[in-house]
Each structure stands twice: as C-alpha cells, then as structure tokens.
Design a protein around this motif. Structure first.
Motif, PDB file in Angstrom:
ATOM      1  N   PHE A 143       0.681  -1.384   0.173  1.00 26.49           N
ATOM      2  CA  PHE A 143      -0.175   0.074   0.434  1.00 26.49           C
ATOM      3  C   PHE A 143       0.540   1.414   0.216  1.00 26.49           C
ATOM      4  N   THR A 144      -0.070   2.597   0.053  1.00 26.62           N
ATOM      5  CA  THR A 144       1.005   3.335  -0.233  1.00 26.62           C
ATOM      6  C   THR A 144       0.643   4.403   0.920  1.00 26.62           C
ATOM      7  N   ALA A 145       1.880   5.521   1.782  1.00 28.33           N
ATOM      8  CA  ALA A 145       1.325   6.051   2.371  1.00 28.33           C
ATOM      9  C   ALA A 145       1.586   7.795   2.501  1.00 28.33           C
ATOM     10  N   PRO A 146       0.800   8.597   2.755  1.00 37.14           N
ATOM     11  CA  PRO A 146       2.338   9.924   2.903  1.00 37.14           C
ATOM     12  C   PRO A 146       3.122   9.712   3.841  1.00 37.14           C
ATOM     13  N   LEU A 147       4.128  10.981   2.909  1.00 37.42           N
ATOM     14  CA  LEU A 147       5.592  11.111   3.623  1.00 37.42           C
ATOM     15  C   LEU A 147       5.439  12.035   4.251  1.00 37.42           C
ATOM     16  N   ASN A 148       4.966  12.627   5.446  1.00 38.34           N
ATOM     17  CA  ASN A 148       4.927  13.499   5.975  1.00 38.34           C
ATOM     18  C   ASN A 148       6.115  13.670   7.250  1.00 38.34           C
ATOM     19  N   MET A 149       7.084  12.718   7.347  1.00 40.84           N
ATOM     20  CA  MET A 149       8.100  12.550   7.951  1.00 40.84           C
ATOM     21  C   MET A 149       8.745  13.759   7.764  1.00 40.84           C
ATOM     22  N   GLN A 150      10.219  14.502   8.554  1.00 42.15           N
ATOM     23  CA  GLN A 150      11.100  14.980   8.428  1.00 42.15           C
ATOM     24  C   GLN A 150      12.205  13.763   7.193  1.00 42.15           C
ATOM     25  N   VAL A 151      12.926  14.824   6.217  1.00 39.95           N
ATOM     26  CA  VAL A 151      13.650  13.489   6.117  1.00 39.95           C
ATOM     27  C   VAL A 151      15.273  14.331   6.233  1.00 39.95           C
ATOM     28  N   HIS A 152      15.678  14.074   6.573  1.00 42.53           N
ATOM     29  CA  HIS A 152      17.293  14.153   6.845  1.00 42.53           C
ATOM     30  C   HIS A 152      18.457  13.298   6.548  1.00 42.53           C
ATOM     31  N   TYR A 153      19.326  13.838   5.573  1.00 45.94           N
ATOM     32  CA  TYR A 153      20.246  12.978   4.997  1.00 45.94           C
ATOM     33  C   TYR A 153      21.581  13.742   5.772  1.00 45.94           C
ATOM     34  N   ILE A 154      22.470  13.033   5.963  1.00 44.05           N
ATOM     35  CA  ILE A 154      24.075  13.396   7.020  1.00 44.05           C
ATOM     36  C   ILE A 154      25.045  12.446   6.508  1.00 44.05           C
ATOM     37  N   SER A 155      26.086  12.864   5.801  1.00 42.51           N
ATOM     38  CA  SER A 155      27.213  12.517   5.343  1.00 42.51           C
ATOM     39  C   SER A 155      27.986  11.437   6.553  1.00 42.51           C
ATOM     40  N   PHE A 156      28.184  10.866   6.850  1.00 42.84           N
ATOM     41  CA  PHE A 156      28.216   9.979   8.519  1.00 42.84           C
ATOM     42  C   PHE A 156      29.319   8.810   7.678  1.00 42.84           C
ATOM     43  N   SER A 157      30.394   8.521   8.086  1.00 42.47           N
ATOM     44  CA  SER A 157      30.751   7.696   7.519  1.00 42.47           C
ATOM     45  C   SER A 157      30.578   5.931   8.124  1.00 42.47           C
ATOM     46  N   ALA A 158      30.018   5.088   7.763  1.00 40.78           N
ATOM     47  CA  ALA A 158      30.030   4.054   9.130  1.00 40.78           C
ATOM     48  C   ALA A 158      31.231   2.696   9.059  1.00 40.78           C
ATOM     49  N   HIS A 159      32.989   3.699   8.864  1.00 38.76           N
ATOM     50  CA  HIS A 159      34.045   3.135   8.798  1.00 38.76           C
ATOM     51  C   HIS A 159      34.669   4.113   9.793  1.00 38.76           C
ATOM     52  N   ALA A 160      34.087   5.159  11.045  1.00 42.34           N
ATOM     53  CA  ALA A 160      35.102   5.966  11.180  1.00 42.34           C
ATOM     54  C   ALA A 160      35.518   4.895  12.235  1.00 42.34           C
ATOM     55  N   ASP A 161      36.790   5.895  12.347  1.00 39.49           N
ATOM     56  CA  ASP A 161      37.689   5.459  13.148  1.00 39.49           C
ATOM     57  C   ASP A 161      37.310   6.030  15.243  1.00 39.49           C
ATOM     58  N   SER A 162      37.982   5.454  16.007  1.00 37.16           N
ATOM     59  CA  SER A 162      37.640   5.555  17.814  1.00 37.16           C
ATOM     60  C   SER A 162      37.557   7.218  17.478  1.00 37.16           C
ATOM     61  N   TYR A 163      38.682   7.556  17.436  1.00 37.40           N
ATOM     62  CA  TYR A 163      38.504   9.281  17.591  1.00 37.40           C
ATOM     63  C   TYR A 163      37.182   9.490  17.131  1.00 37.40           C
ATOM     64  N   GLN A 164      36.913   9.546  15.870  1.00 41.75           N
ATOM     65  CA  GLN A 164      36.137   9.714  15.075  1.00 41.75           C
ATOM     66  C   GLN A 164      34.533  10.140  15.715  1.00 41.75           C
ATOM     67  N   THR A 165      34.882   8.502  16.040  1.00 44.82           N
ATOM     68  CA  THR A 165      32.991   8.161  16.674  1.00 44.82           C
ATOM     69  C   THR A 165      33.275   9.395  18.209  1.00 44.82           C
ATOM     70  N   SER A 166      34.540   8.813  18.906  1.00 46.46           N
ATOM     71  CA  SER A 166      34.597   9.623  19.637  1.00 46.46           C
ATOM     72  C   SER A 166      34.669  11.207  19.769  1.00 46.46           C
ATOM     73  N   SER A 167      33.572  12.140  19.121  1.00 43.41           N
ATOM     74  CA  SER A 167      34.453  12.642  19.001  1.00 43.41           C
ATOM     75  C   SER A 167      33.187  13.321  18.523  1.00 43.41           C
ATOM     76  N   PHE A 168      32.356  12.873  17.624  1.00 44.51           N
ATOM     77  CA  PHE A 168      30.919  12.778  17.359  1.00 44.51           C
ATOM     78  C   PHE A 168      30.147  12.306  18.646  1.00 44.51           C
ATOM     79  N   LEU A 169      30.642  11.491  19.243  1.00 46.33           N
ATOM     80  CA  LEU A 169      29.729  11.317  20.748  1.00 46.33           C
ATOM     81  C   LEU A 169      29.753  12.421  21.484  1.00 46.33           C
ATOM     82  N   GLU A 170      30.663  12.889  21.646  1.00 46.69           N
ATOM     83  CA  GLU A 170      31.287  13.603  22.512  1.00 46.69           C
ATOM     84  C   GLU A 170      30.294  15.061  22.877  1.00 46.69           C
ATOM     85  N   GLU A 171      29.896  15.429  20.347  1.00 40.56           N
ATOM     86  CA  GLU A 171      28.882  16.748  20.197  1.00 40.56           C
ATOM     87  C   GLU A 171      27.789  16.721  20.890  1.00 40.56           C
ATOM     88  N   LEU A 172      26.663  15.739  20.325  1.00 45.88           N
ATOM     89  CA  LEU A 172      25.565  14.969  20.926  1.00 45.88           C
ATOM     90  C   LEU A 172      25.678  14.574  22.267  1.00 45.88           C
TER      91      LEU A 172
END
Length: 159
Positions: free
Chosen positions: A56-85
């Motif tokens: 079935f089809t449904a309306p897309l009313n939710m917001q959609v956000h695309y961010i560039s975030f590598s699934a292969h971040a290293d430990s430093y990149q991951t911990s820095s990202f989490l420190e910001e959040l």
C-alpha cells in the motif's frame, strides 16, 4: 529514527518507518551512503508518498534528513561525534568484537562523569534503554546564531 546505512529496505528500521512515515511529528535521519533502488534513496528526494512493505502507499509527512556519516569511522571520529551529541545511551554495533570492546572501554572512561550508559550487545541481543520525558535539542551552526523566542518555530535543518 535513524535508518541503517544504505538501506531502510527491511528489518526494524523499515517496520518503524512504515508506522511513523505519515506523522509530521516524526523524522528519519539517513547517515552515509545510500544504495540506488532502496527506500532510503527514494525518501531523500522527499516524495509526497511512499510504498509500504505491504504494497500500500502512505503519505510521507515525516521529516527526512541526510547526513554524511561514514560507517567506518575510527575510534577518534566516533568519540568526537558522541562528545558533541552527549547522548544518554550509546549502543555499539557492527564491529569486530575485540575492537568494539576497546571502544566501549574508551567511551566508558570518556563519559564516566556524564552518567551515559554504554552497551555493546551481541548479534540479536536486545537492549532496554530508558529516556527522560524532557525534550531538548542542541542547535549548531547558523541555527545557533539567534536564540528563538518561546513558541517560535526553528527550521532549516536539511541535508
């Protein structure tokens, strides 16, 4: 909801998407590379409606956000990202067990003063998390230049 990289075509993320896509109070964040032909690729262009898993089809009313975030971040990149959040819960998935153990130990030390709970579940192991009912958003960049008035809508977060 945060969609799994390159997909949103099956699994729990897809089931939640199908339930939540029609409600404008919801949002989907798509991190990283998306594969042609998947739902994730389709919704980046914010169509008016989407086809659900049941056909079935449904309306897309939710917001959609695309961010560039590598699934292969290293430990430093991951911990820095989490420190910001500064999230209350961190769930580590998709990695080699020994490396995930080292990252968990590093994050446990890094977030020791913040009461952050860190989980590193095995495949198919469920994790229960609890959240406060208090809602807060942290704005960075241009959105943070002006403090909004009470009741004012803040917008402009597009990928």
């Amino acid at each position: 909801m945060m969609a799994s990289p390159s997909g949103l075509h099956s699994g729990l993320s897809r089931q939640l998407f199908d339930k939540w896509c029609s409600d404008k109070k919801n949002a989907c964040v798509i991190p990283g590379y998306v594969v042609e032909g998947t739902l994730a690729k389709t919704i980046i262009n914010e169509p008016n409606e989407v086809t659900l898993m049941n056909g079935f089809t449904a309306p897309l009313n939710m917001q959609v956000h695309y961010i560039s975030f590598s699934a292969h971040a290293d430990s430093y990149q991951t911990s820095s990202f989490l420190e910001e959040l500064m999230p209350p819960n961190i769930i580590l998935v998709h990695g080699e067990a020994n490396e995930m153990g080292r990252l968990k130990q590093k994050l446990t030390t890094q977030f020791a003063d913040h009461n952050t709970k860190i989980f590193s579940p095995k495949n198919c192991q469920s994790v229960d998390t609890y959240f406060s009912s208090e809602k807060m958003a942290k704005n960075i960049g241009k959105l943070a230049e002006k403090t909004p008035e009470v009741g004012e809508t803040v917008g402009g977060m597009r990928g």
